[in-house]
Motif scaffolding. Structure first.
Motif, PDB file in Angstrom:
ATOM      1  N   ARG A 179       0.813  -1.219   0.000  1.00  0.00           N
ATOM      2  CA  ARG A 179       0.000   0.000   0.000  1.00  0.00           C
ATOM      3  C   ARG A 179       0.839   1.259   0.000  1.00  0.00           C
ATOM      4  NH1 ARG A 179      -4.122  -2.254   4.662  1.00  0.00           N
ATOM      5  NH2 ARG A 179      -5.427  -3.527   3.297  1.00  0.00           N
ATOM      6  N   PHE A 180       2.150   1.137   0.168  1.00  0.00           N
ATOM      7  CA  PHE A 180       3.023   2.308   0.233  1.00  0.00           C
ATOM      8  C   PHE A 180       4.077   2.304  -0.866  1.00  0.00           C
ATOM      9  CE2 PHE A 180       1.748   1.276   4.653  1.00  0.00           C
ATOM     10  CZ  PHE A 180       0.970   2.402   4.906  1.00  0.00           C
ATOM     11  N   GLY A 181       3.904   1.474  -1.875  1.00  0.00           N
ATOM     12  CA  GLY A 181       4.896   1.413  -2.938  1.00  0.00           C
ATOM     13  C   GLY A 181       4.459   0.466  -4.026  1.00  0.00           C
ATOM     14  N   PRO A 182       5.288   0.288  -5.050  1.00  0.00           N
ATOM     15  CA  PRO A 182       4.912  -0.588  -6.171  1.00  0.00           C
ATOM     16  C   PRO A 182       4.905  -2.048  -5.768  1.00  0.00           C
ATOM     17  CG  PRO A 182       7.170   0.170  -6.424  1.00  0.00           C
ATOM     18  CD  PRO A 182       6.606   0.911  -5.248  1.00  0.00           C
ATOM     19  N   ALA A 183       3.910  -2.781  -6.261  1.00  0.00           N
ATOM     20  CA  ALA A 183       3.866  -4.225  -6.058  1.00  0.00           C
ATOM     21  C   ALA A 183       4.723  -4.906  -7.130  1.00  0.00           C
ATOM     22  CB  ALA A 183       2.432  -4.729  -6.124  1.00  0.00           C
ATOM     23  N   ASP A 184       5.046  -6.172  -6.910  1.00  0.00           N
ATOM     24  CA  ASP A 184       5.879  -6.973  -7.808  1.00  0.00           C
ATOM     25  C   ASP A 184       7.311  -6.473  -7.883  1.00  0.00           C
ATOM     26  OD1 ASP A 184       3.911  -8.811  -8.483  1.00  0.00           O
ATOM     27  OD2 ASP A 184       3.108  -7.519 -10.039  1.00  0.00           O
ATOM     28  N   GLU A 185       7.701  -5.601  -6.971  1.00  0.00           N
ATOM     29  CA  GLU A 185       9.109  -5.202  -6.889  1.00  0.00           C
ATOM     30  C   GLU A 185       9.900  -6.340  -6.257  1.00  0.00           C
ATOM     31  OE1 GLU A 185      11.598  -3.359  -8.222  1.00  0.00           O
ATOM     32  OE2 GLU A 185      10.430  -1.566  -7.724  1.00  0.00           O
ATOM     33  N   ILE A 186      11.152  -6.494  -6.655  1.00  0.00           N
ATOM     34  CA  ILE A 186      11.971  -7.562  -6.092  1.00  0.00           C
ATOM     35  C   ILE A 186      13.268  -6.989  -5.529  1.00  0.00           C
ATOM     36  CG2 ILE A 186      11.058  -9.277  -7.702  1.00  0.00           C
ATOM     37  CD1 ILE A 186      13.848  -9.195  -9.082  1.00  0.00           C
ATOM     38  N   GLY A 187      13.779  -7.673  -4.525  1.00  0.00           N
ATOM     39  CA  GLY A 187      15.113  -7.432  -4.010  1.00  0.00           C
ATOM     40  C   GLY A 187      15.883  -8.744  -4.076  1.00  0.00           C
ATOM     41  N   VAL A 188      17.127  -8.684  -4.473  1.00  0.00           N
ATOM     42  CA  VAL A 188      17.927  -9.884  -4.689  1.00  0.00           C
ATOM     43  C   VAL A 188      19.037  -9.926  -3.635  1.00  0.00           C
ATOM     44  CG1 VAL A 188      19.260 -11.225  -6.347  1.00  0.00           C
ATOM     45  CG2 VAL A 188      17.434  -9.721  -7.148  1.00  0.00           C
ATOM     46  N   PHE A 189      19.160 -11.083  -2.985  1.00  0.00           N
ATOM     47  CA  PHE A 189      20.182 -11.296  -1.968  1.00  0.00           C
ATOM     48  C   PHE A 189      20.963 -12.561  -2.296  1.00  0.00           C
ATOM     49  CE2 PHE A 189      16.737  -8.956  -0.008  1.00  0.00           C
ATOM     50  CZ  PHE A 189      17.377  -7.999   0.768  1.00  0.00           C
ATOM     51  N   GLU A 190      22.135 -12.639  -1.747  1.00  0.00           N
ATOM     52  CA  GLU A 190      22.963 -13.828  -1.875  1.00  0.00           C
ATOM     53  C   GLU A 190      23.246 -14.370  -0.489  1.00  0.00           C
ATOM     54  OE1 GLU A 190      27.160 -15.321  -3.946  1.00  0.00           O
ATOM     55  OE2 GLU A 190      26.669 -13.192  -3.817  1.00  0.00           O
ATOM     56  N   MET A 191      22.980 -15.655  -0.278  1.00  0.00           N
ATOM     57  CA  MET A 191      23.214 -16.279   1.017  1.00  0.00           C
ATOM     58  C   MET A 191      24.687 -16.647   1.141  1.00  0.00           C
ATOM     59  SD  MET A 191      22.049 -17.250   3.931  1.00  0.00           S
ATOM     60  CE  MET A 191      20.257 -17.407   3.851  1.00  0.00           C
ATOM     61  N   THR A 192      25.341 -16.086   2.141  1.00  0.00           N
ATOM     62  CA  THR A 192      26.755 -16.346   2.389  1.00  0.00           C
ATOM     63  C   THR A 192      26.921 -16.855   3.812  1.00  0.00           C
ATOM     64  OG1 THR A 192      27.210 -14.097   3.172  1.00  0.00           O
ATOM     65  CG2 THR A 192      27.348 -14.483   0.794  1.00  0.00           C
ATOM     66  N   GLY A 193      28.157 -17.189   4.167  1.00  0.00           N
ATOM     67  CA  GLY A 193      28.420 -17.652   5.526  1.00  0.00           C
ATOM     68  C   GLY A 193      28.178 -16.586   6.573  1.00  0.00           C
ATOM     69  N   GLY A 194      28.226 -15.314   6.167  1.00  0.00           N
ATOM     70  CA  GLY A 194      27.984 -14.218   7.099  1.00  0.00           C
ATOM     71  C   GLY A 194      26.600 -13.635   6.992  1.00  0.00           C
ATOM     72  N   GLY A 195      25.672 -14.376   6.413  1.00  0.00           N
ATOM     73  CA  GLY A 195      24.302 -13.896   6.294  1.00  0.00           C
ATOM     74  C   GLY A 195      23.951 -13.557   4.866  1.00  0.00           C
ATOM     75  N   LEU A 196      22.946 -12.709   4.714  1.00  0.00           N
ATOM     76  CA  LEU A 196      22.455 -12.317   3.389  1.00  0.00           C
ATOM     77  C   LEU A 196      23.125 -11.016   2.964  1.00  0.00           C
ATOM     78  CD1 LEU A 196      18.698 -13.070   4.025  1.00  0.00           C
ATOM     79  CD2 LEU A 196      20.101 -14.211   2.318  1.00  0.00           C
ATOM     80  N   SER A 197      23.722 -11.026   1.789  1.00  0.00           N
ATOM     81  CA  SER A 197      24.346  -9.831   1.237  1.00  0.00           C
ATOM     82  C   SER A 197      23.549  -9.365   0.033  1.00  0.00           C
ATOM     83  CB  SER A 197      25.797 -10.103   0.842  1.00  0.00           C
ATOM     84  OG  SER A 197      25.862 -11.115  -0.149  1.00  0.00           O
ATOM     85  N   GLU A 198      23.523  -8.050  -0.192  1.00  0.00           N
ATOM     86  CA  GLU A 198      22.755  -7.486  -1.294  1.00  0.00           C
ATOM     87  C   GLU A 198      23.422  -7.784  -2.633  1.00  0.00           C
ATOM     88  OE1 GLU A 198      21.146  -3.395  -0.509  1.00  0.00           O
ATOM     89  OE2 GLU A 198      22.694  -3.472   1.030  1.00  0.00           O
ATOM     90  N   VAL A 199      22.589  -7.949  -3.651  1.00  0.00           N
ATOM     91  CA  VAL A 199      23.057  -8.097  -5.031  1.00  0.00           C
ATOM     92  C   VAL A 199      22.587  -6.858  -5.779  1.00  0.00           C
ATOM     93  CG1 VAL A 199      22.941  -9.468  -7.136  1.00  0.00           C
ATOM     94  CG2 VAL A 199      22.969 -10.598  -4.909  1.00  0.00           C
ATOM     95  N   LEU A 200      23.512  -5.959  -6.081  1.00  0.00           N
ATOM     96  CA  LEU A 200      23.157  -4.693  -6.694  1.00  0.00           C
ATOM     97  C   LEU A 200      22.877  -4.829  -8.182  1.00  0.00           C
ATOM     98  CD1 LEU A 200      25.706  -2.361  -4.861  1.00  0.00           C
ATOM     99  CD2 LEU A 200      23.362  -2.931  -4.220  1.00  0.00           C
ATOM    100  N   ASN A 201      23.480  -5.810  -8.832  1.00  0.00           N
ATOM    101  CA  ASN A 201      23.249  -6.036 -10.262  1.00  0.00           C
ATOM    102  C   ASN A 201      22.838  -7.482 -10.462  1.00  0.00           C
ATOM    103  OD1 ASN A 201      23.168  -6.105 -13.024  1.00  0.00           O
ATOM    104  ND2 ASN A 201      25.191  -5.195 -13.333  1.00  0.00           N
ATOM    105  N   PRO A 202      21.552  -7.798 -10.278  1.00  0.00           N
ATOM    106  CA  PRO A 202      21.129  -9.201 -10.351  1.00  0.00           C
ATOM    107  C   PRO A 202      21.287  -9.805 -11.740  1.00  0.00           C
ATOM    108  CG  PRO A 202      19.230  -7.748 -10.135  1.00  0.00           C
ATOM    109  CD  PRO A 202      20.434  -6.902  -9.929  1.00  0.00           C
TER     110      PRO A 202
END
Length: 455
Positions: free
Chosen positions: A255-278
């Motif tokens: 309700r506060f932004g676009p639907a169907d937007e995605i964020g991409v992460f990579e699971m590493t040994g230190g947790g989830l890191s962002e993927v800036l260029n999926p």
């Protein structure tokens, strides 16, 4: 059925009487008594009756209100999916398969929000506090000012939140919460509905943002009644395959932004890191051109993403050929196969068909139709498409190709990653992108003839 009692009220003082009279006995005014009109009709046990409520303030469409303030989490991919950041007094539901990384993501987000100045409480109903601390130690988050609790009693949780007055509360998970005024067992439909309603309404009243974690069913839908998804402001799905390191956070309602937007992460040994260029990440393992491999230029929310589609077509040893799909709609694959046979004369009878979206991605837009058809034909004819080519377009049942939106964004993303040729339907805008050659085709038969010969 018992007849409802007629009531009379005084327009001067508001007193209620059971019979009409010319003079009000309470205030002494004359000709002020009138019959009360009920708000609704029906059985007295369910109808609203004659009792009136308060008058609510009304505004018009010209009313100007400032956008709600947002708090950035420090995780750009999470902020993108939320529509620009966390909104106060909002309710967010996060669902995903067990072990996909929901708790890891939310613990990282809680730490980032706490460091940015939000008073944050993390309530775990599935794990003990010691287990959450061990995860925080593994992720290097022990210094974050997050307050932690392990509890499932909804009354105790709401009492604590009212006393502590946090700005953000994370409940992990809603299926473990139970309310003592509901007779069913924890995790049942009524308990989940009651807990979600109480937490959401509490957040709205107190101006506190709340994030609820929800389990998913075998079909991938959030477990429990769909009314839970209707009550919250934002619904996020955390997707991915355990065998892949990529994780997709997808907004299906916001309700506060676009639907169907995605964020991409990579699971590493230190947790989830962002993927800036999926796009670059999804295509990183792509080697030399091979039959059945096609790059699709798609749009996820507002972001263009390039994804590799892989197809395999082989003779079937069974009387009923197999149709196996991972990451796409199986019904749409059957439609593409039927159009290829009916409109182009290319049969797939007696052939097993396998289709896979590389990287654990899931595609929903119909613009992938032409790329899927290209992958199937490439695998069937054992002919690889050029490595510098991307494909997109929608296929109709008549065999015609329909133009899709945001062609320019798709082409710019492809050009950025080194692609020089795009195959797309005729019609729509024809943007000129430096270094990109756009090959437009009118129907599926023409595409088959141009790319794969006569078929």
């Amino acid at each position: 059925m018992a007849k409802s009692k007629t009531q009379f009220s005084c327009s001067a003082c508001g007193s209620i009487t059971s019979k009409w009279s010319g003079r009000c006995e309470a205030c002494g005014e004359w000709n002020t008594i009138s019959e009360e009109t009920p708000l609704s009709s029906g059985p007295s046990s369910t109808a609203l009756g004659t009792a009136k409520g308060r008058t609510i303030p009304l505004t018009d469409l010209r009313t100007e209100e400032t956008p709600p303030p947002r708090t950035h989490s420090g995780l750009g991919e999470l902020d993108r999916v939320l529509g620009g950041g966390l909104v106060p007094a909002s309710a967010i539901l996060v669902g995903g398969d067990p072990g996909i990384g929901k708790s890891t993501l939310l613990l990282q987000a809680a730490s980032q929000f706490a460091r940015s100045g939000l008073k944050t409480i993390y309530v775990s109903g599935e794990e003990a506090s010691a287990q959450v601390r061990m995860r925080a130690q593994r992720l290097g988050l022990t210094e974050a000012p997050v307050q932690l609790a392990s509890e499932t009693n909804l009354r105790d949780i709401l009492t604590t939140l009212e006393a502590e007055k946090p700005q953000l509360a994370i409940i992990d998970s809603i299926q473990t919460m139970w309310s003592d005024n509901v007779g069913s067992a924890p995790g049942s439909v009524s308990q989940v509905r009651a807990a979600a309603h109480e937490l959401t309404s509490f957040a709205k009243r107190k101006g506190m943002a709340v994030i609820l974690v929800g389990h998913v069913t075998k079909e991938g839908q959030i477990a429990g009644p769909r009314v839970v998804e209707h009550m919250v402001d934002t619904v996020l799905y955390f997707e991915g395959e355990r065998g892949h390191q990529f994780r997709i956070l997808r907004a299906v309602k916001n309700r506060f932004g676009p639907a169907d937007e995605i964020g991409v992460f990579e699971m590493t040994g230190g947790g989830l890191s962002e993927v800036l260029n999926p796009s670059a990440l999804f295509l990183s393992d792509r080697g030399e051109p091979s039959p059945g491999s096609v790059v699709f230029a798609g749009i996820e929310g507002t972001r263009p993403v390039l994804i590799e589609l892989q197809a395999l077509v082989a003779p079937s040893p069974h009387s009923q050929p197999r149709r196996t799909v991972v990451g796409w709609d199986g019904g749409r694959l059957a439609m593409i196969l039927a159009v290829l046979e009916a409109r182009c004369g290319i049969p797939f009878t007696g052939l097993d068909v396998y289709l896979n979206v590389a990287g654990g991605m899931k595609i929903n837009e119909p613009a992938a139709d032409l790329a899927v058809a290209a992958a199937l034909l490439s695998a069937r004819e054992d002919s690889a498409l050029p490595a510098d080519t991307v494909v997109f377009g929608e296929i109709s049942l008549s065999g015609a190709l329909r133009a899709v939106g945001q062609t320019e964004n798709r082409l710019k993303e492809a050009q950025k990653l080194g692609f020089t040729t795009a195959i797309a339907p005729k019609g729509g805008k024809s943007p000129a992108i430096d270094g990109m050659s756009l090959n437009r085709v009118g129907d599926l038969a023409g595409f088959v003839g141009d790319v794969f010969g006569a078929g």
